[in-house]
Design a protein around this motif. Sequence first.
Motif, short mmCIF file in Angstrom:
data_model
loop_
_atom_site.label_atom_id
_atom_site.label_comp_id
_atom_site.label_asym_id
_atom_site.label_seq_id
_atom_site.Cartn_x
_atom_site.Cartn_y
_atom_site.Cartn_z
N PHE A 251 -25.65 14.37 -20.35
CA PHE A 251 -25.15 13.16 -19.76
C PHE A 251 -25.06 11.90 -20.28
O PHE A 251 -24.85 11.09 -19.78
N THR A 252 -25.44 12.08 -21.65
CA THR A 252 -25.17 10.89 -22.47
C THR A 252 -24.09 11.00 -23.52
O THR A 252 -23.93 10.11 -24.11
N THR A 253 -23.34 12.17 -23.51
CA THR A 253 -22.59 12.30 -24.21
C THR A 253 -21.19 11.53 -24.19
O THR A 253 -20.52 10.90 -25.14
N MET A 254 -21.11 11.11 -22.94
CA MET A 254 -19.91 10.36 -22.50
C MET A 254 -20.60 9.31 -21.40
O MET A 254 -21.41 9.60 -20.66
N PRO A 255 -19.97 8.03 -21.31
CA PRO A 255 -20.45 7.26 -20.26
C PRO A 255 -20.13 7.75 -18.91
O PRO A 255 -19.21 8.08 -18.53
N LEU A 256 -21.21 7.31 -18.07
CA LEU A 256 -21.34 7.73 -16.62
C LEU A 256 -20.76 6.64 -15.96
O LEU A 256 -20.43 6.69 -14.48
N HIS A 257 -20.61 5.33 -16.20
CA HIS A 257 -20.65 4.12 -15.41
C HIS A 257 -19.38 3.40 -16.08
O HIS A 257 -19.57 1.95 -15.76
N SER A 258 -18.53 4.08 -16.51
CA SER A 258 -17.30 3.08 -17.09
C SER A 258 -16.34 3.30 -16.19
O SER A 258 -15.74 4.28 -16.00
N HIS A 272 -19.72 14.81 -11.36
CA HIS A 272 -20.38 15.26 -9.97
C HIS A 272 -21.46 16.09 -10.45
O HIS A 272 -22.25 16.43 -9.66
N LEU A 273 -21.31 17.04 -11.66
CA LEU A 273 -22.44 17.68 -12.15
C LEU A 273 -23.58 16.84 -12.25
O LEU A 273 -24.89 17.21 -11.89
N TYR A 274 -23.46 15.72 -12.55
CA TYR A 274 -24.64 14.52 -12.59
C TYR A 274 -25.23 14.28 -11.21
O TYR A 274 -26.43 14.49 -11.11
N TYR A 275 -24.54 13.81 -10.48
CA TYR A 275 -25.18 13.43 -9.01
C TYR A 275 -25.38 14.40 -8.10
O TYR A 275 -26.31 14.24 -7.34
N GLU A 276 -24.55 15.49 -8.13
CA GLU A 276 -24.86 16.49 -7.10
C GLU A 276 -25.95 17.47 -7.64
O GLU A 276 -26.74 17.98 -6.80
N TRP A 277 -25.58 18.03 -8.75
CA TRP A 277 -26.58 19.17 -9.22
C TRP A 277 -27.79 18.74 -10.07
O TRP A 277 -28.89 19.05 -9.82
N TYR A 278 -27.57 17.54 -10.95
CA TYR A 278 -28.72 17.44 -11.58
C TYR A 278 -29.61 16.29 -11.03
O TYR A 278 -30.92 16.87 -10.88
N PRO A 284 -34.47 15.42 -8.20
CA PRO A 284 -34.36 14.39 -7.30
C PRO A 284 -35.39 13.36 -7.46
O PRO A 284 -34.95 11.98 -7.01
N GLU A 285 -36.52 13.39 -8.09
CA GLU A 285 -37.31 12.33 -8.42
C GLU A 285 -36.77 11.23 -9.20
O GLU A 285 -37.14 10.07 -9.32
N LYS A 286 -35.53 11.59 -9.94
CA LYS A 286 -35.02 10.68 -10.76
C LYS A 286 -33.65 10.04 -10.09
O LYS A 286 -32.90 9.05 -10.64
N SER A 287 -33.52 10.44 -8.88
CA SER A 287 -32.41 9.71 -8.12
C SER A 287 -32.37 8.51 -7.49
O SER A 287 -31.41 7.80 -7.14
N ASP A 315 -24.74 6.43 -3.63
CA ASP A 315 -24.86 4.93 -3.47
C ASP A 315 -26.11 4.41 -4.15
O ASP A 315 -25.94 3.30 -4.53
N ARG A 316 -27.25 5.21 -4.42
CA ARG A 316 -28.17 4.70 -5.39
C ARG A 316 -27.95 4.61 -6.97
O ARG A 316 -28.63 3.73 -7.51
N ASN A 317 -26.93 5.11 -7.11
CA ASN A 317 -26.96 5.44 -8.87
C ASN A 317 -25.59 5.01 -9.37
O ASN A 317 -25.46 4.94 -10.58
N PHE A 318 -24.74 4.25 -8.46
CA PHE A 318 -23.42 3.82 -9.16
C PHE A 318 -23.05 2.53 -8.34
O PHE A 318 -23.39 2.55 -6.95
#
Length: 526
Positions: A251-258, A272-278, A284-287, A315-318
Motif C-alpha cells: 500500500f506504499t506503491t501508489m498514493p492512497l490519499h490523492s 478497497h483492499l486497504y480499508y476493508e481487508w487490511y 484492525p489495531e491500525k485502523s 471515516d477514520r482513515n480518509f
Amino acid sequence: MKNAITHPLRKLSFTIKRFISLLPAFVMLLLLYCIHSCSPGNPESSSARIEVSAKSMARKEFIVSLTINGKNFWANKQTYTFNNEGNSVVNINKEECGLLLLKFDDGFVSRMIVAPGDRVMINIITDAQGRPRIEYKGSNATGHQFFNSLERAFIQDVNNPYRLDTNIAVIRHKIQLKMEQELSDLKKLLGKGKISRAYEMLAELDIRYYYAASLADAMCSKYYAARIDHKNKNAVALFSKKYGKAWEQAFTTMPLHSDKALSSEYFRYYVHLYYEWYLGQYAPEKSGLLASDTAGMQGLRKQEGVHILNYAVIDRNFKDSISEYLKAEYLYYAMRRGGYEQSLLTLYTKFHEQYPGSLYTSFLQIEADKILAFQHAKDGDFTPEQVFLTGYQDINSMSELGNVLKNGPYYIDIWATWCAPCKEEFKFNASLSALLREFKVKPLYLSIDKDGEDEDWKNMVKYYKLPGLHLRATDSLRKNIMKEFGKDMLFTIPRYMIINREGIIINSDAERPSRLDYLREQIIKL
C-alpha cells in the motif's frame, strides 16, 4: 500484451522493492497533478463525441458509464439505443469526460479515455469465429486499441493469478515486469504521436494503480486462504510471518490519499483492499477505530455489522473529498449487491447528513429506494404462483431432483441471495414468463444459499415476485452440483438448466433470460 516477458526494459529495470523505497514522491505527485492540469483534445470544446456502429451485430442498446467531474464513479451511466441502421451517437459533456466504460447488451466491454473536443468512431465487427471486435478511428484511436488489449485479471477473484506463487520476490518481479512492458508500449505510442500527452498520463496512472492493486490482492488472496484453512489453526499466524510486512508495503506503491487518483478505475480496488481487508480484517489495531465507531454493530447480523465497520474505517482513515468518494462508492456497490440490509439505509442517512450537497447522493437515493421497497415487500405474503417444493430438504442430488420433476419440462434458475448477477437477470422475468408459458415450460428457482440465509431467501422470492417452484439446496445437493457441473470444484452462478418431461437434464448450461432469443432456440428443441 503477452504474459511472458523476456527482456525487462533498462529504464524501469529496478525491482519492485527499489521501486517502493526509491521512487521520489514528487514524481508520482507530478504525474497526478499533470493529469488534471493538462487536457487532451480541444480544451475550448464543451463536449466529446463517440459514434458507434454495429451494423453486423444483433445489438439493441449499450450503456456508457461516465465520470463525475473526472472522478471514476460509474454509477453515473446512460443507456443508448441503436437506430435501424445499427448506429448511435454519444455526446459527453466535459464534466463527464475521463476514463469511460461502454458496455454492450451481450456483455462486451470497451474502456476509453475521452476528453473534451475528442471525436471517436467505433465500429463493432465480427471475426471469423463469430467473436466481436472493435475498430477505433479518430482521437487517440491507437490508444483506445492499446488500452483495450491489456490483459486484466479481476481483482479479488478466486483464481488470483499469483495464488500458486509462494515467493514474495517472484510475485513482485512478475508484476513489475508486466507493468514495465505496458508503460514502455504506452510511451512508444506517445513518441510516435499516436496519442496525446494527457491520454498517456491518465492511461499510465490507471496502469500503475492496476498493478498496485494486483500486488495488494496477491497478498490478500493468501490471507483469505489462511483464514479459511480450518485444518491449520496457525494458518493466519504463518501468513503474518511470511506475508504480513509485504502486504503492508504493497500500500506504499501508489498514493492512497490523492484526490487526483480518483480518475483511475483501479484506485477504487486498491483502496478497497486497504480499508476493508487490511485495516478492517487483518490489522484492525491500525485502523484508528474507537469503541463508539462500532457500537451500532451490537446485535446485528454479520453483514449488517460489516457495513457499519467499513464505513467507520473509511471515516477514520480518509478525509474530505476522498472520504466522501469512498463512502459513496462503498454504499453504492454494497446496495447494488442486493442484500437490502437495513444498516445501509442508516449509513445512507449518515452520508447525506455529512455531505448534504454531494453529487453522489442522487445515485445512492435510487439504490436506497430499492432497499425501502424490499423492507416493505418482505412483510407481505407469498402469491399463489409461488410454491415451495414439498420435502426439498431431503433432496441430495440433481438426479434425485429429476426423479421428483417428472411433470415438466422445467427451466431451472440456480441462484443465491448474495449473487448480484443472478438478481440482475430477474428484471427479465416478464419476458421469460411469457416464453415459458408459450412452450408450456415450468420455472424452477433453485437457491444454493445456506441455512443462515433461509429468511433472506424467502424474502427475496417475495420481493422479486418469482413465480414457479422453489427450493433451497441442502449441503449435499450443493456439493453434488459442484461435483457434477463445476470445474475444478468451482461452480459459478447464475446457472441455468433445462429438464425434460422425464426429469432428465438435457441442457446443463442453458441460456440466461437476458438472452431470450437464444433461449427460445434451446426451448424449441424440447
